[in-house]
Design a protein around this motif. Structure first.
Motif, short mmCIF file in Angstrom:
data_model
loop_
_atom_site.label_atom_id
_atom_site.label_comp_id
_atom_site.label_asym_id
_atom_site.label_seq_id
_atom_site.Cartn_x
_atom_site.Cartn_y
_atom_site.Cartn_z
N PHE A 148 0.87 -1.18 0.00
CA PHE A 148 0.00 0.00 0.00
C PHE A 148 0.90 1.23 0.00
O PHE A 148 1.58 1.52 0.98
CB PHE A 148 -0.91 -0.01 1.22
N LEU A 149 0.91 1.93 -1.12
CA LEU A 149 1.81 3.07 -1.32
C LEU A 149 1.02 4.36 -1.28
O LEU A 149 0.12 4.58 -2.10
CB LEU A 149 2.53 2.92 -2.66
N VAL A 150 1.33 5.23 -0.31
CA VAL A 150 0.57 6.47 -0.12
C VAL A 150 1.50 7.68 -0.12
O VAL A 150 2.67 7.58 0.26
CB VAL A 150 -0.21 6.44 1.20
N PRO A 151 0.99 8.85 -0.56
CA PRO A 151 1.83 10.05 -0.57
C PRO A 151 1.97 10.70 0.80
O PRO A 151 2.96 11.39 1.07
CB PRO A 151 1.09 10.98 -1.54
N THR A 152 0.97 10.51 1.67
CA THR A 152 0.99 11.15 2.98
C THR A 152 -0.04 10.47 3.87
O THR A 152 -0.94 9.79 3.38
CB THR A 152 0.65 12.66 2.87
N PHE A 153 0.09 10.64 5.18
CA PHE A 153 -0.91 10.11 6.10
C PHE A 153 -1.81 11.24 6.59
O PHE A 153 -1.95 11.48 7.79
CB PHE A 153 -0.24 9.39 7.27
N THR A 192 2.74 -1.12 4.32
CA THR A 192 2.52 0.28 3.93
C THR A 192 3.82 1.06 3.82
O THR A 192 4.74 0.88 4.63
CB THR A 192 1.59 0.96 4.95
N TYR A 193 3.88 1.95 2.82
CA TYR A 193 5.06 2.78 2.58
C TYR A 193 4.57 4.17 2.21
O TYR A 193 3.74 4.33 1.31
CB TYR A 193 5.89 2.18 1.44
N CYS A 194 5.07 5.20 2.88
CA CYS A 194 4.68 6.58 2.60
C CYS A 194 5.84 7.29 1.90
O CYS A 194 6.96 7.30 2.40
CB CYS A 194 4.33 7.30 3.90
N HIS A 195 5.56 7.90 0.74
CA HIS A 195 6.64 8.48 -0.06
C HIS A 195 6.74 10.00 0.03
O HIS A 195 7.70 10.60 -0.47
CB HIS A 195 6.53 8.05 -1.53
N GLY A 196 5.75 10.67 0.63
CA GLY A 196 5.84 12.11 0.83
C GLY A 196 5.87 12.93 -0.44
O GLY A 196 6.30 14.08 -0.42
N GLY A 197 5.44 12.35 -1.56
CA GLY A 197 5.41 13.08 -2.82
C GLY A 197 6.75 13.17 -3.53
O GLY A 197 6.87 13.88 -4.53
N ASP A 198 7.76 12.44 -3.07
CA ASP A 198 9.09 12.46 -3.68
C ASP A 198 9.21 11.29 -4.66
O ASP A 198 9.18 10.13 -4.23
CB ASP A 198 10.15 12.33 -2.59
N PRO A 199 9.35 11.56 -5.97
CA PRO A 199 9.45 10.47 -6.95
C PRO A 199 10.58 9.49 -6.68
O PRO A 199 10.46 8.30 -6.96
CB PRO A 199 9.68 11.21 -8.28
N ASP A 224 2.05 -9.65 -3.04
CA ASP A 224 1.18 -10.31 -4.01
C ASP A 224 0.53 -9.31 -4.96
O ASP A 224 0.18 -9.65 -6.10
CB ASP A 224 0.08 -11.10 -3.31
N ALA A 225 0.33 -8.07 -4.50
CA ALA A 225 -0.30 -7.02 -5.29
C ALA A 225 0.06 -5.68 -4.67
O ALA A 225 0.57 -5.62 -3.56
CB ALA A 225 -1.81 -7.21 -5.33
N LEU A 226 -0.23 -4.61 -5.41
CA LEU A 226 0.11 -3.27 -4.94
C LEU A 226 -1.07 -2.33 -5.16
O LEU A 226 -1.61 -2.25 -6.27
CB LEU A 226 1.34 -2.73 -5.67
N VAL A 227 -1.47 -1.64 -4.09
CA VAL A 227 -2.50 -0.60 -4.15
C VAL A 227 -1.79 0.73 -4.00
O VAL A 227 -1.00 0.91 -3.07
CB VAL A 227 -3.54 -0.78 -3.03
N MET A 228 -2.06 1.67 -4.90
CA MET A 228 -1.33 2.93 -4.82
C MET A 228 -2.13 4.11 -5.36
O MET A 228 -2.99 3.96 -6.24
CB MET A 228 0.00 2.83 -5.57
N ASP A 229 -1.86 5.26 -4.79
CA ASP A 229 -2.32 6.55 -5.31
C ASP A 229 -1.39 6.86 -6.48
O ASP A 229 -0.19 7.02 -6.30
CB ASP A 229 -2.20 7.59 -4.20
N GLY A 230 -1.94 6.92 -7.68
CA GLY A 230 -1.12 6.98 -8.89
C GLY A 230 -0.20 8.18 -8.97
O GLY A 230 -0.56 9.29 -8.60
#
Length: 344
Positions: free
Chosen positions: A75-80, A104-111, A127-133
């Motif tokens: 689960f990849l999110v830009p922020t909490f 879960t992994y938060c990337h903070g908007g950094d590519p 097995d799969a990935l859910v992400m905010d594109g």
């Protein structure tokens, strides 16, 4: 709810999701039944009847393809923030019911961090990935898809990838709430916009503009100010709008964070909602109900988004040869409160 299967000319056989709907049980319950796990007798009987009625046949070859499942979903999110935190809560609960867990992994908007996260998920063999594109890592996500890792986008889309999508009606909901402001007599309506690289930001701005056009109101580019989804961005954008020679009588914020920033600036500068200016926001959060006037808002169906994502995940992982990508668009509710008023 709108749903499309992006495959033409092919009859779609019954899937695990169809079985769950007919049996009136969760998809995870059907998954546990198919994998020989213990479930309640009443559920087992309902599932068996649904399988018989639908003529459901599990693809034995497909079922044996993934024997190395880790039962972990990335689960990849830009922020909490409030929205993504609620999504995490609902998705973790929904996925847990299927015997799986979220990583879960938060990337903070950094590519660069997004790329690191994708490498991390691959190393953990999710097995799969859910992400905010996010379009900056198009090639990396495409590589995961080609390595048979199902991808589901929510909130923001990345067009052109063979991924599933669960979105909300950004354009229509924005159109509806701006039309409400117009119905109240407002024609000078400002908008606090999100990141123009995000599909949700684009669609919400387009919905705002379409509502104005539909009512014969000329679009004034000075009334659209970028706030980048952030509280400080909403604060500065509101300051800029209210400094115009002819400021707006109403503001529509494309998310709740910018709306909080707008409220902060208005309070600091002695402007009252809705007496001095009307305010509406995309996203409905608890604090809006606590504000004295109450903030009119678009409520996203976060729980339904999470449940739909989980249904698609289970189908992908139990029927890998399903083929067609799915695109689901869920409806939003407009919550009318005291932050908007009629003007003459």
């Amino acid at each position: 709810m709108q749903q499309t299967d992006q495959t033409a000319g092919r009859k779609r056989g019954a899937t695990i999701v169809d079985v769950a709907k007919v049996a009136n049980v969760a998809v995870g319950t059907v998954s546990r039944y198919l994998n020989g796990q213990t479930i309640r007798r009443s559920n087992r009987e309902q599932i068996e009847r649904a399988i018989q009625d639908l003529g459901y046949r599990r693809n034995a070859a497909a079922a044996s393809i993934r024997t190395d499942l880790t039962h972990m979903i990335g689960f990849l999110v830009p922020t909490f923030d409030e929205f993504h935190a609620r999504m995490l809560e609902h998705l973790a609960h929904s996925v847990r019911q299927t015997g799986r867990a979220l990583l879960t992994y938060c990337h903070g908007g950094d590519p660069r961090v997004v790329a690191e996260a994708l490498d991390f998920f691959a190393a953990q063999r999710v097995d799969a990935l859910v992400m905010d594109g996010t379009a900056e890592v198009y090639d990396r996500v495409d590589d995961l898809i080609h390595h048979d890792i199902p991808i589901i986008f929510y909130n923001n889309d990345v067009r052109g990838l063979a991924a599933d999508r669960v979105m909300v009606e950004n354009h229509r909901a924005s159109h509806r709430i701006v039309s409400h402001l117009i119905d109240l007599g407002h024609s000078r309506i400002g908008i606090l916009t999100g990141d123009p690289r995000n599909s949700s930001g684009i669609e919400r701005l387009e919905g705002y503009e379409q509502a104005l056009r539909d009512r014969g109101i000329a679009i004034d580019p000075t009334l659209a100010v970028r706030g980048n989804w952030r509280m400080d961005g909403g604060y500065q954008a509101t300051k800029r709008l209210m400094s115009l020679e002819n400021p707006p009588t109403a503001i529509f914020s494309a998310n709740y964070g910018m709306a909080i920033g707008a409220l902060s600036w208005l309070k600091e500068n002695g402007r009252h909602v809705p007496e001095d200016i009307s305010l509406a926001s995309f996203d409905d959060v608890a604090i809006f109900r606590l504000y004295e006037a109450g903030i009119t808002a678009v409520a996203q169906p976060v729980a339904s988004v999470a449940e739909t994502i989980t249904d698609i995940l289970v189908e992908r992982l139990t029927e890998p040869s399903g083929g067609a990508t799915r695109s689901v668009v869920l409806e939003c509710d407009i919550i009318l409160r005291g932050s908007t008023r009629r003007i003459t």
